[in-house]
Design a protein around this motif. Structure first.
Motif, PDB file in Angstrom:
ATOM      1  N   THR A 207       0.304  -2.260  -5.998  1.00  0.00           N
ATOM      2  CA  THR A 207      -0.120  -1.132  -6.824  1.00  0.00           C
ATOM      3  C   THR A 207      -1.050  -0.267  -6.000  1.00  0.00           C
ATOM      4  OG1 THR A 207       0.043  -2.456  -8.838  1.00  0.00           O
ATOM      5  CG2 THR A 207      -1.284  -0.430  -8.954  1.00  0.00           C
ATOM      6  N   TYR A 208      -0.600   0.961  -5.722  1.00  0.00           N
ATOM      7  CA  TYR A 208      -1.389   1.938  -4.983  1.00  0.00           C
ATOM      8  C   TYR A 208      -2.121   2.820  -5.982  1.00  0.00           C
ATOM      9  CZ  TYR A 208       2.109   0.993  -1.313  1.00  0.00           C
ATOM     10  OH  TYR A 208       2.945   0.403  -0.413  1.00  0.00           O
ATOM     11  N   ARG A 209      -3.341   3.223  -5.643  1.00  0.00           N
ATOM     12  CA  ARG A 209      -4.068   4.237  -6.408  1.00  0.00           C
ATOM     13  C   ARG A 209      -4.348   5.389  -5.455  1.00  0.00           C
ATOM     14  NH1 ARG A 209      -7.107   4.446 -11.132  1.00  0.00           N
ATOM     15  NH2 ARG A 209      -6.745   2.214 -11.359  1.00  0.00           N
ATOM     16  N   VAL A 210      -3.976   6.594  -5.882  1.00  0.00           N
ATOM     17  CA  VAL A 210      -4.205   7.795  -5.094  1.00  0.00           C
ATOM     18  C   VAL A 210      -5.047   8.748  -5.937  1.00  0.00           C
ATOM     19  CG1 VAL A 210      -3.162   9.695  -3.813  1.00  0.00           C
ATOM     20  CG2 VAL A 210      -1.926   7.527  -4.014  1.00  0.00           C
ATOM     21  N   ALA A 211      -6.157   9.203  -5.372  1.00  0.00           N
ATOM     22  CA  ALA A 211      -7.012  10.169  -6.065  1.00  0.00           C
ATOM     23  C   ALA A 211      -7.019  11.472  -5.286  1.00  0.00           C
ATOM     24  CB  ALA A 211      -8.431   9.624  -6.200  1.00  0.00           C
ATOM     25  N   LEU A 212      -7.009  12.567  -6.011  1.00  0.00           N
ATOM     26  CA  LEU A 212      -7.075  13.895  -5.402  1.00  0.00           C
ATOM     27  C   LEU A 212      -8.455  14.481  -5.669  1.00  0.00           C
ATOM     28  CD1 LEU A 212      -3.583  15.292  -6.479  1.00  0.00           C
ATOM     29  CD2 LEU A 212      -4.195  14.037  -4.386  1.00  0.00           C
ATOM     30  N   PHE A 213      -9.128  14.857  -4.596  1.00  0.00           N
ATOM     31  CA  PHE A 213     -10.476  15.409  -4.678  1.00  0.00           C
ATOM     32  C   PHE A 213     -10.460  16.860  -4.221  1.00  0.00           C
ATOM     33  CE2 PHE A 213     -10.907  10.876  -3.908  1.00  0.00           C
ATOM     34  CZ  PHE A 213     -11.859  10.496  -4.843  1.00  0.00           C
TER      35      PHE A 213
ATOM     36  N   ASP B  46       4.562  -9.875   6.828  1.00  0.00           N
ATOM     37  CA  ASP B  46       3.178 -10.219   7.180  1.00  0.00           C
ATOM     38  C   ASP B  46       2.395  -9.048   7.763  1.00  0.00           C
ATOM     39  OD1 ASP B  46       3.596 -12.782   6.264  1.00  0.00           O
ATOM     40  OD2 ASP B  46       3.971 -13.627   8.255  1.00  0.00           O
ATOM     41  N   GLY B  47       2.997  -8.288   8.679  1.00  0.00           N
ATOM     42  CA  GLY B  47       2.291  -7.156   9.284  1.00  0.00           C
ATOM     43  C   GLY B  47       1.934  -6.096   8.268  1.00  0.00           C
ATOM     44  N   LEU B  48       2.870  -5.783   7.391  1.00  0.00           N
ATOM     45  CA  LEU B  48       2.614  -4.797   6.343  1.00  0.00           C
ATOM     46  C   LEU B  48       1.586  -5.338   5.357  1.00  0.00           C
ATOM     47  CD1 LEU B  48       3.133  -2.126   4.964  1.00  0.00           C
ATOM     48  CD2 LEU B  48       5.173  -3.130   3.900  1.00  0.00           C
ATOM     49  N   ARG B  49       1.695  -6.605   5.006  1.00  0.00           N
ATOM     50  CA  ARG B  49       0.726  -7.226   4.092  1.00  0.00           C
ATOM     51  C   ARG B  49      -0.685  -7.151   4.671  1.00  0.00           C
ATOM     52  NH1 ARG B  49       0.719 -10.059  -0.169  1.00  0.00           N
ATOM     53  NH2 ARG B  49       2.959 -10.386  -0.170  1.00  0.00           N
TER      54      ARG B  49
ATOM     55  N   ARG C 202      -6.033   3.722  -1.973  1.00  0.00           N
ATOM     56  CA  ARG C 202      -6.430   2.313  -1.920  1.00  0.00           C
ATOM     57  C   ARG C 202      -5.357   1.490  -2.611  1.00  0.00           C
ATOM     58  NH1 ARG C 202     -10.679   3.099  -6.507  1.00  0.00           N
ATOM     59  NH2 ARG C 202      -9.724   1.941  -8.203  1.00  0.00           N
ATOM     60  N   ILE C 203      -5.449   0.196  -2.442  1.00  0.00           N
ATOM     61  CA  ILE C 203      -4.536  -0.720  -3.115  1.00  0.00           C
ATOM     62  C   ILE C 203      -5.331  -1.480  -4.167  1.00  0.00           C
ATOM     63  CG2 ILE C 203      -3.167  -2.817  -2.802  1.00  0.00           C
ATOM     64  CD1 ILE C 203      -2.121  -1.542  -0.216  1.00  0.00           C
ATOM     65  N   ASP C 204      -4.861  -1.391  -5.405  1.00  0.00           N
ATOM     66  CA  ASP C 204      -5.536  -2.073  -6.511  1.00  0.00           C
ATOM     67  C   ASP C 204      -5.090  -3.520  -6.653  1.00  0.00           C
ATOM     68  OD1 ASP C 204      -7.065   0.130  -7.119  1.00  0.00           O
ATOM     69  OD2 ASP C 204      -5.960   0.657  -8.936  1.00  0.00           O
ATOM     70  N   SER C 205      -3.813  -3.803  -6.396  1.00  0.00           N
ATOM     71  CA  SER C 205      -3.347  -5.189  -6.464  1.00  0.00           C
ATOM     72  C   SER C 205      -2.177  -5.382  -5.516  1.00  0.00           C
ATOM     73  CB  SER C 205      -2.962  -5.581  -7.896  1.00  0.00           C
ATOM     74  OG  SER C 205      -1.857  -4.834  -8.341  1.00  0.00           O
ATOM     75  N   LEU C 206      -2.086  -6.603  -5.008  1.00  0.00           N
ATOM     76  CA  LEU C 206      -1.075  -6.939  -4.017  1.00  0.00           C
ATOM     77  C   LEU C 206      -0.471  -8.283  -4.388  1.00  0.00           C
ATOM     78  CD1 LEU C 206       0.328  -6.355  -1.308  1.00  0.00           C
ATOM     79  CD2 LEU C 206      -1.684  -7.327  -0.160  1.00  0.00           C
ATOM     80  N   GLY C 207       0.815  -8.280  -4.678  1.00  0.00           N
ATOM     81  CA  GLY C 207       1.528  -9.504  -5.015  1.00  0.00           C
ATOM     82  C   GLY C 207       2.446  -9.928  -3.876  1.00  0.00           C
ATOM     83  N   ARG C 208       3.324 -10.858  -4.156  1.00  0.00           N
ATOM     84  CA  ARG C 208       4.256 -11.340  -3.126  1.00  0.00           C
ATOM     85  C   ARG C 208       5.284 -10.264  -2.770  1.00  0.00           C
ATOM     86  NH1 ARG C 208       9.206 -13.514  -2.712  1.00  0.00           N
ATOM     87  NH2 ARG C 208       9.572 -13.577  -4.949  1.00  0.00           N
TER      88      ARG C 208
END
Length: 159
Positions: free
Chosen positions: A106-112, A142-145, A96-102
């Motif tokens: 910040t990506y968060r990756v969890a291993l289960f 824009d597309g990536l955002r 998931r993405i925790d925060s997105l700036g210009r």
């Protein structure tokens, strides 16, 4: 006289749950992922985090780290370990993405571990997007955002 700074001990983070993530990838552990302690070596976790983020960028964000004009450089990473993983575990990575700036994300990756709802390890990767040639920060396209926005989740159970 030398000044000594005392900091409070870091609070142990609460592991995330599967429901906190929006994108998943299955990972097969390998025999050489284990170390002499009989569990997956900490460096392997970081390699898995990096692979999950870059596969998602390639598949969904249409970013190719070998040729895209805009590239994400890691400026910060961390990992919290909650439980051991080891070969022959079958792992699911949640992203998931925790925060997105210009220019940053910040990506968060969890291993289960297989059939577990609580993460065994969680990593943070902060990418700053730069122009490949100039190596100067550049606005996320824009597309990536738009793809990144779909990976954000506002109501998660952990910070």
């Amino acid at each position: 006289m030398t000044e000594i700074t005392v900091t409070a001990p870091r609070q142990r983070p609460i592991p995330s749950q599967r429901q906190d993530f929006l994108h998943f990838e299955e990972i097969t552990t390998r025999w050489n992922d284990n170390d002499v302690y009989g569990h997956m070596n900490n460096a392997v976790h970081y390699g898995l985090f990096d692979s999950v983020v870059n596969r998602w960028l390639h598949d969904v964000g249409k970013q190719d780290p070998r040729s895209s004009d805009l590239i994400g450089l890691v400026v910060h990473s961390s990992c919290d370990y909650h439980a051991e993983l080891a070969y022959p575990d079958k792992i699911t990575a949640g992203l998931r993405i925790d925060s997105l700036g210009r220019t940053s994300v910040t990506y968060r990756v969890a291993l289960f571990a297989e059939n577990r709802e609580t993460s065994a390890a969680e990593g943070i990767f902060v990418h700053v997007y730069v122009d490949r040639a100039a190596r100067k920060p550049a606005s996320i396209a824009d597309g990536l955002r738009a793809a990144m926005t779909r990976l954000q989740r506002s109501e998660v159970t952990t910070p």
